[in-house]
Scaffold this motif. Structure first.
Motif, PDB file in Angstrom:
ATOM      1  N   PHE A 133       0.837  -1.197   0.000  1.00 47.72           N
ATOM      2  CA  PHE A 133       0.000   0.000   0.000  1.00 47.72           C
ATOM      3  C   PHE A 133       0.871   1.247   0.000  1.00 47.72           C
ATOM      4  CE2 PHE A 133      -2.830   2.999   2.412  1.00 47.72           C
ATOM      5  CZ  PHE A 133      -3.870   3.039   1.503  1.00 47.72           C
ATOM      6  N   GLY A 146       2.988   0.891   3.401  1.00 46.55           N
ATOM      7  CA  GLY A 146       2.570  -0.187   4.274  1.00 46.55           C
ATOM      8  C   GLY A 146       2.030  -1.403   3.572  1.00 46.55           C
ATOM      9  N   MET A 193      -1.481  -3.584   3.340  1.00 49.37           N
ATOM     10  CA  MET A 193      -2.927  -3.543   3.577  1.00 49.37           C
ATOM     11  C   MET A 193      -3.484  -4.963   3.557  1.00 49.37           C
ATOM     12  SD  MET A 193      -5.627  -1.553   4.016  1.00 49.37           S
ATOM     13  CE  MET A 193      -5.318   0.076   3.301  1.00 49.37           C
ATOM     14  N   THR A 219      -7.016  -7.188   3.924  1.00 48.70           N
ATOM     15  CA  THR A 219      -8.464  -7.059   3.809  1.00 48.70           C
ATOM     16  C   THR A 219      -9.128  -8.326   4.321  1.00 48.70           C
ATOM     17  OG1 THR A 219      -8.212  -5.602   1.901  1.00 48.70           O
ATOM     18  CG2 THR A 219     -10.368  -6.619   2.216  1.00 48.70           C
ATOM     19  N   ARG A 255      -3.425   0.518  11.650  1.00 51.05           N
ATOM     20  CA  ARG A 255      -4.669   1.276  11.460  1.00 51.05           C
ATOM     21  C   ARG A 255      -5.773   0.326  11.007  1.00 51.05           C
ATOM     22  NH1 ARG A 255      -3.591   7.161   9.088  1.00 51.05           N
ATOM     23  NH2 ARG A 255      -1.667   7.680  10.190  1.00 51.05           N
ATOM     24  N   GLN A 262     -10.355   2.243   2.693  1.00 48.87           N
ATOM     25  CA  GLN A 262      -8.923   2.155   2.413  1.00 48.87           C
ATOM     26  C   GLN A 262      -8.275   3.528   2.277  1.00 48.87           C
ATOM     27  OE1 GLN A 262      -8.126  -0.476  -0.905  1.00 48.87           O
ATOM     28  NE2 GLN A 262      -8.371  -2.272   0.372  1.00 48.87           N
ATOM     29  N   LEU A 270      -6.390   6.435   3.705  1.00 52.02           N
ATOM     30  CA  LEU A 270      -5.488   6.558   4.846  1.00 52.02           C
ATOM     31  C   LEU A 270      -6.026   7.519   5.912  1.00 52.02           C
ATOM     32  CD1 LEU A 270      -2.694   5.701   5.926  1.00 52.02           C
ATOM     33  CD2 LEU A 270      -1.743   7.690   4.752  1.00 52.02           C
ATOM     34  N   MET A 315      -8.655   6.034   8.382  1.00 50.47           N
ATOM     35  CA  MET A 315      -8.284   4.885   9.205  1.00 50.47           C
ATOM     36  C   MET A 315      -7.902   5.308  10.630  1.00 50.47           C
ATOM     37  SD  MET A 315      -6.282   2.491   6.474  1.00 50.47           S
ATOM     38  CE  MET A 315      -6.972   0.943   7.047  1.00 50.47           C
ATOM     39  N   HIS A 322     -10.491  -3.419   6.826  1.00 52.93           N
ATOM     40  CA  HIS A 322      -9.111  -3.258   6.367  1.00 52.93           C
ATOM     41  C   HIS A 322      -8.182  -2.996   7.551  1.00 52.93           C
ATOM     42  CE1 HIS A 322     -10.771  -3.124   2.358  1.00 52.93           C
ATOM     43  NE2 HIS A 322     -11.603  -2.178   2.756  1.00 52.93           N
ATOM     44  N   LEU A 328      -4.195  -2.025   8.275  1.00 48.83           N
ATOM     45  CA  LEU A 328      -3.004  -1.496   7.614  1.00 48.83           C
ATOM     46  C   LEU A 328      -1.824  -1.480   8.574  1.00 48.83           C
ATOM     47  CD1 LEU A 328      -1.571   0.005   5.247  1.00 48.83           C
ATOM     48  CD2 LEU A 328      -2.458   2.137   6.232  1.00 48.83           C
ATOM     49  N   TRP A 349       1.461   0.267   8.815  1.00 48.46           N
ATOM     50  CA  TRP A 349       1.923   1.487   8.166  1.00 48.46           C
ATOM     51  C   TRP A 349       3.288   1.885   8.727  1.00 48.46           C
ATOM     52  CZ3 TRP A 349       1.019   4.068   3.964  1.00 48.46           C
ATOM     53  CH2 TRP A 349       1.274   5.443   3.867  1.00 48.46           C
TER      54      TRP A 349
END
Length: 192
Positions: free
Chosen positions: A56, A100, A102, A104, A129, A134, A136, A139, A164, A166, A168
C-alpha cells in the motif's frame, strides 16, 4: 400416659433438631439485601485470516508497494516476507509520509489485536490502522511502535470495527546499508 410420653419425645426431638440447625449455620452468617459482585469475563477473541493482502503506497505514483510479495506476510511461513522498496533514508527519502501492507478481511469485524513480526532490522517506526475504508485519512490508529523490528503486538483499547487492517511504516528500519520495511508474519485477533 402414653400420650404424655409421645408429646415429650416430640418436644425433645424438635428442640434437638432446632438446636442442631442453629449450630450448623453458626459459621455462615446470611446477609440480606446485598448483591455478590460477579467477575467480568475477559473479552473472547478469535484469529481471523485476511482474504487479501497488498502493498500500500497511496502517496506514490502507482499506489502500490511490492504487491506481488504481500501474501507472503500471511502465509504462516517464517522463510517468506513482504518488504517495501529500499530507500536511502529512514524517512523514505523525504518523498512520502509512509508505506505499508494492507490486509483485507472477509467482512467488517471488531479488531482487538494485531501481532506483527517485523524481522531483524533495527530502528524505524510503525503503526496499525483499522477502517472500513482504504483511505489513509479515514483509518483509526489502534497502536504504534517506535521500533519496527522484531515481534510487536498492537492492542486496541477497545475493539475497532473495520474490514481493512493497515501496517503502516512511518520510518523505515535499516536493511543492508539502506532502509526498508519488512513484515514476516501477521496475526489478527477480533472479538467474537
Amino acid at each position: 400416659m402414653t400420650m404424655v410420653v409421645l408429646l415429650v419425645m416430640v418436644a425433645v426431638g424438635l428442640g434437638a433438631w432446632t438446636l442442631g440447625r442453629s449450630i450448623g449455620n453458626a459459621g455462615t452468617p446470611v446477609a440480606e439485601g446485598t448483591a455478590t459482585p460477579t467477575p467480568t469475563a475477559a473479552t473472547a477473541t478469535r484469529e481471523v485470516k485476511p482474504a487479501a493482502a497488498t502493498g500500500f503506497d497511496p502517496l506514490g505514483t502507482d499506489g502500490a508497494e511490492r504487491p506481488e510479495l504481500a501474501l507472503y506476510a500471511v502465509d504462516g511461513k517464517p522463510s517468506t516476507d513482504w518488504h517495501s522498496e529500499s530507500y536511502n533514508t529512514e524517512d523514505l527519502g523525504g518523498l512520502k509520509d509512509g508505506v505499508g501492507l494492507m490486509l483485507t478481511l472477509d467482512q467488517s469485524m471488531p479488531v482487538k489485536q494485531v501481532s506483527v513480526d517485523f524481522g531483524g532490522g533495527s530502528g524505524g517506526s510503525a503503526e496499525v490502522r483499522v477502517s472500513d475504508s482504504q483511505n489513509l485519512k479515514d483509518m483509526t490508529v489502534i497502536g504504534k511502535s517506535a521500533e519496527a523490528s522484531g515481534k510487536k503486538v498492537f492492542t486496541a483499547e477497545s475493539p475497532k470495527k473495520g474490514r481493512h487492517v493497515l501496517i503502516w511504516f512511518t520510518k523505515m528500519p535499516t536493511y543492508q546499508g539502506k532502509y526498508r520495511g519488512t513484515v514476516i508474519d501477521v496475526k489478527i485477533l477480533a472479538t467474537k
